[in-house]
Design an enzyme around this catalytic site. Structure first.
Site, PDB file in Angstrom:
ATOM      1  N   HIS A  34       0.847  -1.203   0.000  1.00 38.18           N
ATOM      2  CA  HIS A  34       0.000   0.000   0.000  1.00 38.18           C
ATOM      3  C   HIS A  34       0.879   1.250   0.000  1.00 38.18           C
ATOM      4  O   HIS A  34       1.692   1.432   0.901  1.00 38.18           O
ATOM      5  CB  HIS A  34      -0.913   0.019   1.235  1.00 38.18           C
ATOM      6  CG  HIS A  34      -2.163  -0.785   1.059  1.00 38.18           C
ATOM      7  ND1 HIS A  34      -3.349  -0.469   1.677  1.00 38.18           N
ATOM      8  CD2 HIS A  34      -2.415  -1.879   0.307  1.00 38.18           C
ATOM      9  CE1 HIS A  34      -4.296  -1.332   1.310  1.00 38.18           C
ATOM     10  NE2 HIS A  34      -3.745  -2.198   0.477  1.00 38.18           N
ATOM     11  N   TYR A  65      -9.372   6.090   6.949  1.00 35.32           N
ATOM     12  CA  TYR A  65      -9.566   6.463   8.353  1.00 35.32           C
ATOM     13  C   TYR A  65     -10.557   7.631   8.381  1.00 35.32           C
ATOM     14  O   TYR A  65     -10.288   8.671   7.800  1.00 35.32           O
ATOM     15  CB  TYR A  65      -8.254   6.937   8.976  1.00 35.32           C
ATOM     16  CG  TYR A  65      -7.200   5.886   9.189  1.00 35.32           C
ATOM     17  CD1 TYR A  65      -6.383   5.450   8.145  1.00 35.32           C
ATOM     18  CD2 TYR A  65      -6.990   5.331  10.455  1.00 35.32           C
ATOM     19  CE1 TYR A  65      -5.395   4.490   8.356  1.00 35.32           C
ATOM     20  CE2 TYR A  65      -6.009   4.368  10.668  1.00 35.32           C
ATOM     21  CZ  TYR A  65      -5.219   3.957   9.620  1.00 35.32           C
ATOM     22  OH  TYR A  65      -4.237   3.005   9.842  1.00 35.32           O
ATOM     23  N   PRO A  73      -4.753   1.167  18.402  1.00 38.24           N
ATOM     24  CA  PRO A  73      -4.423   0.648  17.060  1.00 38.24           C
ATOM     25  C   PRO A  73      -4.545   1.679  15.936  1.00 38.24           C
ATOM     26  O   PRO A  73      -4.243   1.397  14.801  1.00 38.24           O
ATOM     27  CB  PRO A  73      -5.402  -0.496  16.865  1.00 38.24           C
ATOM     28  CG  PRO A  73      -6.474  -0.295  17.859  1.00 38.24           C
ATOM     29  CD  PRO A  73      -5.901   0.482  18.990  1.00 38.24           C
ATOM     30  N   LYS A 104       0.545   0.523  14.962  1.00 37.17           N
ATOM     31  CA  LYS A 104       1.904   0.426  15.497  1.00 37.17           C
ATOM     32  C   LYS A 104       2.144  -0.767  16.423  1.00 37.17           C
ATOM     33  O   LYS A 104       3.285  -1.136  16.674  1.00 37.17           O
ATOM     34  CB  LYS A 104       2.243   1.717  16.268  1.00 37.17           C
ATOM     35  CG  LYS A 104       2.435   2.892  15.338  1.00 37.17           C
ATOM     36  CD  LYS A 104       3.722   2.745  14.504  1.00 37.17           C
ATOM     37  CE  LYS A 104       3.670   3.508  13.197  1.00 37.17           C
ATOM     38  NZ  LYS A 104       3.230   2.639  12.088  1.00 37.17           N
ATOM     39  N   TYR A 144       3.826   7.094  10.109  1.00 35.12           N
ATOM     40  CA  TYR A 144       2.922   5.972   9.785  1.00 35.12           C
ATOM     41  C   TYR A 144       3.708   4.799   9.194  1.00 35.12           C
ATOM     42  O   TYR A 144       3.471   3.636   9.544  1.00 35.12           O
ATOM     43  CB  TYR A 144       1.844   6.428   8.801  1.00 35.12           C
ATOM     44  CG  TYR A 144       0.728   5.413   8.607  1.00 35.12           C
ATOM     45  CD1 TYR A 144       0.791   4.467   7.589  1.00 35.12           C
ATOM     46  CD2 TYR A 144      -0.374   5.382   9.458  1.00 35.12           C
ATOM     47  CE1 TYR A 144      -0.221   3.524   7.420  1.00 35.12           C
ATOM     48  CE2 TYR A 144      -1.396   4.437   9.290  1.00 35.12           C
ATOM     49  CZ  TYR A 144      -1.301   3.515   8.262  1.00 35.12           C
ATOM     50  OH  TYR A 144      -2.292   2.572   8.101  1.00 35.12           O
TER      51      TYR A 144
HETATM   52  P1  FAS Z   1       0.561 -11.082  22.062  1.00 32.69           P
HETATM   53  O1  FAS Z   1      -0.453 -10.618  23.066  1.00 32.69           O
HETATM   54  O2  FAS Z   1       0.175 -11.185  20.628  1.00 32.69           O
HETATM   55  O3  FAS Z   1       1.091 -12.547  22.471  1.00 32.69           O
HETATM   56  C1  FAS Z   1       1.311 -12.859  23.828  1.00 32.69           C
HETATM   57  C2  FAS Z   1       1.292 -14.378  23.971  1.00 32.69           C
HETATM   58  O4  FAS Z   1       1.610 -14.685  25.336  1.00 32.69           O
HETATM   59  C3  FAS Z   1      -0.077 -14.968  23.682  1.00 32.69           C
HETATM   60  O5  FAS Z   1       0.024 -16.049  22.790  1.00 32.69           O
HETATM   61  C4  FAS Z   1      -0.581 -15.424  25.062  1.00 32.69           C
HETATM   62  O6  FAS Z   1      -1.363 -16.614  25.002  1.00 32.69           O
HETATM   63  C5  FAS Z   1       0.707 -15.656  25.814  1.00 32.69           C
HETATM   64  N1  FAS Z   1       0.566 -15.470  27.266  1.00 32.69           N
HETATM   65  C6  FAS Z   1      -0.113 -14.496  27.913  1.00 32.69           C
HETATM   66  N2  FAS Z   1      -0.021 -14.677  29.242  1.00 32.69           N
HETATM   67  C7  FAS Z   1       0.723 -15.806  29.431  1.00 32.69           C
HETATM   68  C8  FAS Z   1       1.152 -16.515  30.564  1.00 32.69           C
HETATM   69  N3  FAS Z   1       0.815 -16.111  31.794  1.00 32.69           N
HETATM   70  N4  FAS Z   1       1.879 -17.646  30.393  1.00 32.69           N
HETATM   71  C9  FAS Z   1       2.223 -18.056  29.132  1.00 32.69           C
HETATM   72  N5  FAS Z   1       1.843 -17.429  28.013  1.00 32.69           N
HETATM   73  C10 FAS Z   1       1.101 -16.309  28.165  1.00 32.69           C
HETATM   74  N6  FAS Z   1      -1.959  -3.961  16.554  1.00 32.69           N
HETATM   75  C11 FAS Z   1      -1.978  -3.332  15.363  1.00 32.69           C
HETATM   76  O7  FAS Z   1      -0.926  -2.909  14.886  1.00 32.69           O
HETATM   77  N7  FAS Z   1      -3.175  -3.169  14.686  1.00 32.69           N
HETATM   78  C12 FAS Z   1      -4.369  -3.670  15.177  1.00 32.69           C
HETATM   79  O8  FAS Z   1      -5.413  -3.514  14.572  1.00 32.69           O
HETATM   80  C13 FAS Z   1      -4.386  -4.343  16.419  1.00 32.69           C
HETATM   81  N8  FAS Z   1      -5.543  -4.872  16.931  1.00 32.69           N
HETATM   82  C14 FAS Z   1      -5.524  -5.521  18.147  1.00 32.69           C
HETATM   83  C15 FAS Z   1      -6.690  -6.076  18.717  1.00 32.69           C
HETATM   84  C16 FAS Z   1      -6.652  -6.722  19.954  1.00 32.69           C
HETATM   85  C17 FAS Z   1      -7.929  -7.296  20.562  1.00 32.69           C
HETATM   86  C18 FAS Z   1      -5.435  -6.807  20.663  1.00 32.69           C
HETATM   87  C19 FAS Z   1      -5.380  -7.464  22.039  1.00 32.69           C
HETATM   88  C20 FAS Z   1      -4.272  -6.269  20.111  1.00 32.69           C
HETATM   89  C21 FAS Z   1      -4.310  -5.626  18.842  1.00 32.69           C
HETATM   90  N9  FAS Z   1      -3.145  -5.091  18.259  1.00 32.69           N
HETATM   91  C22 FAS Z   1      -3.144  -4.452  17.065  1.00 32.69           C
HETATM   92  C23 FAS Z   1      -1.890  -5.185  18.918  1.00 32.69           C
HETATM   93  C24 FAS Z   1      -1.364  -6.579  18.666  1.00 32.69           C
HETATM   94  O9  FAS Z   1      -1.271  -6.800  17.297  1.00 32.69           O
HETATM   95  C25 FAS Z   1      -0.072  -6.678  19.411  1.00 32.69           C
HETATM   96  O10 FAS Z   1       0.745  -5.548  19.204  1.00 32.69           O
HETATM   97  C26 FAS Z   1       0.678  -7.931  19.077  1.00 32.69           C
HETATM   98  O11 FAS Z   1      -0.184  -9.031  19.253  1.00 32.69           O
HETATM   99  C27 FAS Z   1       1.895  -7.971  20.002  1.00 32.69           C
HETATM  100  O12 FAS Z   1       2.432  -9.233  19.931  1.00 32.69           O
HETATM  101  P2  FAS Z   1       3.051  -9.922  21.239  1.00 32.69           P
HETATM  102  O13 FAS Z   1       3.926  -8.933  21.924  1.00 32.69           O
HETATM  103  O14 FAS Z   1       3.593 -11.210  20.774  1.00 32.69           O
HETATM  104  O15 FAS Z   1       1.820 -10.132  22.242  1.00 32.69           O
HETATM  105  C1  PHB Z   2      -6.362  -3.682  10.558  1.00 33.03           C
HETATM  106  O1  PHB Z   2      -6.405  -3.969   9.344  1.00 33.03           O
HETATM  107  O2  PHB Z   2      -6.726  -4.475  11.444  1.00 33.03           O
HETATM  108  C2  PHB Z   2      -5.853  -2.309  10.967  1.00 33.03           C
HETATM  109  C3  PHB Z   2      -5.267  -1.509  10.026  1.00 33.03           C
HETATM  110  C4  PHB Z   2      -4.791  -0.253  10.410  1.00 33.03           C
HETATM  111  C5  PHB Z   2      -4.943   0.160  11.712  1.00 33.03           C
HETATM  112  C6  PHB Z   2      -5.545  -0.665  12.672  1.00 33.03           C
HETATM  113  C7  PHB Z   2      -6.013  -1.907  12.284  1.00 33.03           C
HETATM  114  O3  PHB Z   2      -4.494   1.397  12.085  1.00 33.03           O
END
Ligand code: FAS
Ligand code: PHB
Length: 390
Positions: A72, A201, A293, A297, A385
């Site tokens: 993109h 957005y 989000p 980032k 961005y």
């Molecule tokens: P994660 O949370 O992905 O992974 C952590 C891992 O640790 C999980 O597998 C979990 O099961 C495990 N864990 C937790 N507690 C534990 C314990 N006590 N013992 C053992 N294991 C344990 N980012 C974006 O850039 N764009 C988005 O749109 C976006 N949407 C999101 C929506 C949601 C609902 C959430 C929660 C996050 C979102 N994020 C988004 C952010 C997300 O993408 C995170 O930045 C990304 O998952 C970070 O990865 P990890 O640091 O690996 O953490």
């Molecule tokens: C998504 O595709 O999930 C997405 C993209 C851009 C954002 C947040 C979420 O800023």
């Protein structure tokens, strides 16, 4: 069992770090409390910075990302019934984003780890880091009714915001900074073509909306919602009507709707824990920081943490130098805080805050007006961005 680096968490942070370390001949094990399928079912981020894509290539798992990801060159800001395109490629001298779902990235990393025969433990109970303030750290967990212990040199806390590693640090040794936003994001996935080739957005009096995608046939849409909303109150029809209401007419009329096959509400917060290192325990990704989000980032910050920590650990084992791991926290936090600022700024500019006064609303409108009439302001948005340099 003994390994050089014990990784708690099998999300993007833990898997990417584990793959890079494994490729460098450094022994790891990954322990997660969730099942493999639960991890693979998670729908989260959708947009990768070039730095994240480069790390996936460095880890040897970039093939499907390049084959199926969508490059993109820009995105649109929509407000007052019109679109304003931010030409990322031109404004940054050639940088772009890659649309490739976190779910796919996680699958690629788990498949590669399995193919390499690297050890992972899923559905582990009571995973806990120990003795990381000394020279003999270890991790314990329960599985199949037995207590297991993993001795190691270092522990990587990749266990996300709700994980165990940050909570294992004494309160006296850690500072946290948090901002809770008074709204959430209601998101859906639907097998319908995206309304636009690029992300949109939108800032509307009813609230923020985001039009994103996972492919040319799978759309990802979000609308800002109140924190006390529940999924049960949002039928697909209600979601589509509200989403259309928040978009310029040409998008609303062009939108293809259909049944959602994923629907969830995520709260928004800004959060940072300092420092990100405690003796032989390192916090990585969401375990150390959370961003709203809006700036895309979250996942990308996890990638830059992994970049810094991998470089430090490789230097430790190859050159017997601790300078890289000693510098990890400061290096990671410098980039984290700039992404926190950007994500806060994007969120403040694009969402409608309850109880906002007339003056604050006029400031938000002036922010958008300035951004869409100043090349300098567009360049600032674009360079943040696409991701600031590592
Ligand atoms: P994660 O949370 O992905 O992974 C952590 C891992 O640790 C999980 O597998 C979990 O099961 C495990 N864990 C937790 N507690 C534990 C314990 N006590 N013992 C053992 N294991 C344990 N980012 C974006 O850039 N764009 C988005 O749109 C976006 N949407 C999101 C929506 C949601 C609902 C959430 C929660 C996050 C979102 N994020 C988004 C952010 C997300 O993408 C995170 O930045 C990304 O998952 C970070 O990865 P990890 O640091 O690996 O953490
Ligand atoms: C998504 O595709 O999930 C997405 C993209 C851009 C954002 C947040 C979420 O800023």
């Amino acid at each position: 069992m003994r390994v050089q680096v014990a990784i708690i968490g099998s999300g993007p942070s833990g898997l990417l770090l584990g793959q890079l370390l494994g490729n460098a001949g450094i022994e790891t094990v990954i322990i997660d409390r969730a099942s493999r399928n639960h991890i693979l079912d998670r729908v989260r981020a959708g947009v990768l910075e070039e730095g994240t894509a480069r790390l996936m290539d460095q880890a040897g798992v970039g093939a499907r990302m390049h084959a199926e990801g969508l490059p993109h060159n820009g995105f649109s800001l929509a407000f007052d019934g019109r679109d304003h395109r931010i030409d990322l490629f031109a404004l940054t001298g050639g940088s772009r984003m890659l649309v490739y779902g976190q779910t796919e990235l996680t699958r690629d990393l788990i498949d590669k780890r399995d193919a390499d025969g690297q050890p992972s433990v899923y559905e582990a109970i009571d995973v806990a880091p120990h003795a990381f303030d000394g020279s003999r750290p270890y991790v314990t967990y329960e599985k199949n009714g037995q207590t297991h212990r993993i001795d190691c040199d270092f522990i990587a806390g990749c266990d996300g915001y709700h994980g165990t590693c940050r909570r294992a640090v004494p309160d006296s040794a850690i500072r946290t900074f948090e901002k809770i936003y008074p709204f959430g994001w209601l998101g859906i996935l639907s097998e319908v073509p995206p309304v636009s080739d690029e992300l949109v957005y939108a800032n509307h009096p009813n609230g923020f909306a985001l039009c994103s995608m996972r492919s040319h046939t799978r759309s990802r849409y979000y609308i800002q919602c109140a924190l006390d909303e529940s999924i049960e109150e949002w039928s697909d029809d209600r979601f589509w009507s509200e989403l259309r209401r928040r978009l310029p007419v040409h998008h609303a009329e062009a939108m293809v709707t259909g049944p959602s096959f994923e629907k969830s509400i995520a709260p928004l917060r800004s959060f940072v824990a300092e420092p990100m290192r405690f003796g032989s325990l390192f916090l990585v990704g969401d375990a150390a920081h959370i961003v709203p989000p809006t700036g895309a980032k979250g996942l990308n910050l996890a990638a830059s943490d992994v970049h810094y920590l991998f470089a430090g650990l490789r230097e430790y084992y190859e050159d017997r130098s601790a300078s890289g791991i000693d510098a990890y926290s400061a290096r990671a936090l410098a980039r984290v805080w700039k992404a926190e600022r950007f994500s806060w700024w994007m969120t403040t500019m694009l969402h409608r805050f309850p109880n906002t006064g007339d003056f604050d609303q006029k400031i938000q409108e002036a922010e958008l007006d300035y951004l869409t009439h100043s090349h300098a302001a567009e360049k600032v948005l674009a360079e943040n961005y696409v991701g600031l340099p590592y």
